[in-house]
Scaffold this motif. Sequence first.
Motif, short mmCIF file in Angstrom:
data_model
loop_
_atom_site.label_atom_id
_atom_site.label_comp_id
_atom_site.label_asym_id
_atom_site.label_seq_id
_atom_site.Cartn_x
_atom_site.Cartn_y
_atom_site.Cartn_z
N TYR A 53 29.57 43.84 32.50
CA TYR A 53 29.31 42.30 31.48
C TYR A 53 30.23 42.00 31.76
O TYR A 53 31.39 42.22 31.76
N VAL A 54 30.27 40.94 30.44
CA VAL A 54 31.69 40.32 30.74
C VAL A 54 32.46 40.19 29.07
O VAL A 54 31.34 40.81 28.22
N PRO A 55 33.21 41.49 28.91
CA PRO A 55 33.77 41.56 27.87
C PRO A 55 33.70 40.45 26.66
O PRO A 55 34.31 40.20 26.79
N SER A 56 33.56 41.86 25.34
CA SER A 56 33.17 40.05 23.95
C SER A 56 34.52 40.64 23.55
O SER A 56 35.36 40.73 23.75
N ARG A 78 40.25 35.60 30.65
CA ARG A 78 40.88 35.55 32.07
C ARG A 78 39.92 35.36 33.04
O ARG A 78 40.43 34.65 34.46
N ASN A 79 39.86 36.88 33.50
CA ASN A 79 39.61 37.61 34.67
C ASN A 79 38.80 38.62 34.83
O ASN A 79 38.99 39.60 34.69
N PRO A 80 37.49 38.46 34.60
CA PRO A 80 36.41 40.04 33.82
C PRO A 80 36.33 40.10 35.34
O PRO A 80 35.76 41.98 35.41
N TYR A 81 36.65 39.98 36.34
CA TYR A 81 35.93 40.52 37.41
C TYR A 81 37.59 41.67 38.43
O TYR A 81 37.57 42.12 39.14
N ALA A 82 39.20 41.02 37.33
CA ALA A 82 40.38 42.05 37.72
C ALA A 82 39.82 43.89 37.66
O ALA A 82 39.79 43.97 36.91
N VAL A 83 40.49 43.91 38.98
CA VAL A 83 40.23 45.52 39.08
C VAL A 83 41.77 46.02 38.06
O VAL A 83 41.04 47.00 37.13
N SER A 84 42.51 44.91 38.14
CA SER A 84 43.50 45.84 37.56
C SER A 84 43.65 46.06 36.09
O SER A 84 43.54 47.03 35.55
N TYR A 85 42.80 44.93 35.56
CA TYR A 85 42.07 44.72 33.95
C TYR A 85 41.27 46.15 33.48
O TYR A 85 41.87 46.99 32.84
N PHE A 86 40.19 46.49 34.47
CA PHE A 86 38.97 47.35 34.14
C PHE A 86 40.17 48.72 34.22
O PHE A 86 39.83 49.65 33.33
N VAL A 87 40.73 48.87 35.21
CA VAL A 87 41.59 50.55 35.39
C VAL A 87 42.88 50.36 34.07
O VAL A 87 42.50 51.56 33.68
N ALA A 88 43.35 49.66 34.02
CA ALA A 88 43.88 49.96 32.84
C ALA A 88 43.55 49.96 31.53
O ALA A 88 43.66 50.86 30.46
N VAL A 90 27.04 39.51 38.52
CA VAL A 90 27.48 38.39 38.87
C VAL A 90 27.82 37.31 37.95
O VAL A 90 25.78 37.15 37.44
N ASP A 91 28.27 37.43 36.62
CA ASP A 91 28.55 36.11 35.95
C ASP A 91 28.17 34.53 36.20
O ASP A 91 29.34 34.48 36.52
N PRO A 92 26.98 33.80 36.33
CA PRO A 92 26.24 32.54 36.67
C PRO A 92 28.25 31.65 36.06
O PRO A 92 27.66 30.94 36.43
N ASN A 93 27.69 32.35 35.29
CA ASN A 93 28.49 31.08 34.81
C ASN A 93 30.35 31.12 34.62
O ASN A 93 31.04 31.01 33.85
N TRP A 94 30.97 32.46 35.26
CA TRP A 94 32.33 32.62 35.71
C TRP A 94 32.47 32.61 36.66
O TRP A 94 32.22 33.89 37.35
N PRO A 95 32.84 31.77 37.36
CA PRO A 95 32.68 31.91 38.53
C PRO A 95 33.97 33.33 39.23
O PRO A 95 34.67 33.25 39.09
#
Length: 278
Positions: free
Chosen positions: A34-37, A90-100, A14-19
């Motif tokens: 990690y948060v993708p580069s 926008r949102n590194p936690y988004a499951v839809s972005y990860f799966v896509a 969990v990124d402390p700088n990204w709620p």
Amino acid sequence: MSDHDCSTVTYGYVDPNWPRPDTGDSACIIIYGYVPSLALGTLGVVLFGVALLAHLWLLIRRRTWYFSTVVVGLVMEIVGYAFRLLASQRNPYAVSYFVAQYFCIVVAPVFFSAAIYTIVSVMIGVVGRKYAPLSPRVILWVFIVCDVVATVVQITGAALVGRAYSDQKDPDTPNNVLLAGLAFQVFSFAVFVLCFCVLVYRARKAMGTDLQVFSAAVMVATVAVYLRTCFRLAETAEGLLEYLSTHEVFFGCLEFLPIVVAVYVLVWWHPARWVKKG
């Protein structure tokens, strides 16, 4: 409010700088590790975009329609890295972005492999069937079917992994599904590489200089794609959220870079420019 209570989660990144956004699509952790580069996502879109233009130009000018799978693969790479850009911004936690992004980046090399199978089939027609361990048709269709089966299993596993993290369930079983698909793909591609090596060795005296150079270039592209597949197998075998999967440098060097090398090798050593000279 989110559908999930993440207050009890004790593992994962969990990124402390990204709620974490309070949305139903947000997992309790960043599944990437990690948060993708931003830089890698941008490079992916740009480099694969340039390669797409080059391959489209060659495809239309040379009318090598059998090589159109490369174009499909490049479109998928661009889409995959675009979703990594969305995750990074926008949102590194988004499951839809990860799966896509996982779907596109995992499936895309299958189209490059299909192009390589086609090249070898065409080469057999040029140098003679007697030098090949298998007929062109068998090489083309057997290995394409193997790749399709392996990829369907991988995508199923990846989707289940993303859902397991989103629902705070044990992801080990879906990860084993993903691992099975990768292991089968590594095995089948190794058999193809062996067939390719046998063809080149047996036909070395029947090939002209240009065709020998072209064969070496295609072998480089083949090894690059195979290296990427072996990395994915090692990453998955190590386990979720372990060292390989949670350090983007490995993704960049062993997923992104080999595929970049493969598609650009196939720009210069395009079959329309070399095979007919054999």
